[in-house]
Design an enzyme around this catalytic site. Structure first.
Site, PDB file in Angstrom:
ATOM      1  CG  ASP A 192      -6.591  -0.981  -5.088  1.00 56.82           C
ATOM      2  OD1 ASP A 192      -6.057  -2.811  -5.176  1.00 56.82           O
ATOM      3  OD2 ASP A 192      -6.451  -0.032  -4.244  1.00 56.82           O
ATOM      4  CG  ASP A 193      -7.472  -5.574  -4.526  1.00 56.98           C
ATOM      5  OD1 ASP A 193      -7.097  -5.158  -4.083  1.00 56.98           O
ATOM      6  OD2 ASP A 193      -6.395  -6.758  -3.971  1.00 56.98           O
TER       7      ASP A 193
ATOM      8  CG  ASP B 252      -9.661  -2.173   4.798  1.00 57.92           C
ATOM      9  OD1 ASP B 252     -10.445  -2.555   5.625  1.00 57.92           O
ATOM     10  OD2 ASP B 252      -8.960  -4.246   4.971  1.00 57.92           O
TER      11      ASP B 252
END
Length: 182
Positions: free
Chosen positions: A93-94, A97
């Site tokens: 995943d980028d 969070d």
């Protein structure tokens, strides 16, 4: 989620460089059955890691954590049928969070290894490998988010306008090895 006070505007070259750094981390130096891309943010990093690690099989899992700009319970829109609870698979995943997406995917595939380009403190412990730590109050803008639609529609969790200065070179560029999974 608190409003972002800073914005980190990432370019294609930076994402490419960070993807290559992620691929070089010791945790990823092994044969992989395949790569599991977390849609949508993980699609491009997954392709870059597929090339860097010479992994041709890439599957996609799609999890939605917001609707009409409001946070909601995560919904899985699509997932592949992976054997052995995802053992031998690399989830890419980028960003991690809050960790909601990573937790949702890990519940589906408990044995998957999670690799992200960027991690915020609230979700960092979920990443088995990461490149850069980013403060929780920083909003990341990825180059693939700069479409006409993205430019005219506010993000679901970002303020309509940044409330602070853009940041660059926020953290060291050297890859960061995450703590071993518990």
């Amino acid at each position: 989620m608190t409003a972002a006070r800073n914005v980190l505007d990432l370019g294609w070259d930076e994402v490419h460089r960070d993807s290559e750094a992620l691929a070089r981390l010791p945790q990823l130096q092994r044969p992989w059955t395949g790569i599991l891309a977390a849609a949508r943010g993980g699609l491009i990093p997954a392709a870059l890691l597929g090339h860097a690690l010479d992994v041709r099989r890439i599957e996609v899992v799609s999890v939605v954590t917001y609707d009409d700009r409001r946070a909601q319970a995560p919904r899985v829109l699509g997932q592949p049928d992976l054997p052995a609870e995802g053992a031998g698979w690399l989830l890419v995943d980028d960003l991690v969070d809050s960790g909601v997406t990573a937790r949702t995917i890990r519940a589906l595939f408990p044995a998957v290894t999670i690799a992200v380009l960027y991690a915020k403190p609230a979700g960092e412990a979920l990443a088995d490998a990461l490149v850069r730590r980013v403060p929780q109050d920083t909003w990341l803008v990825f180059p693939w988010e700069r479409t006409l639609r993205a430019a005219t529609a506010p993000s679901p969790s970002a303020p309509a306008e940044p409330t602070g200065p853009a940041v660059s070179g926020l953290l060291p560029q050297a890859p960061v090895a995450a703590a071993p999974a518990q």
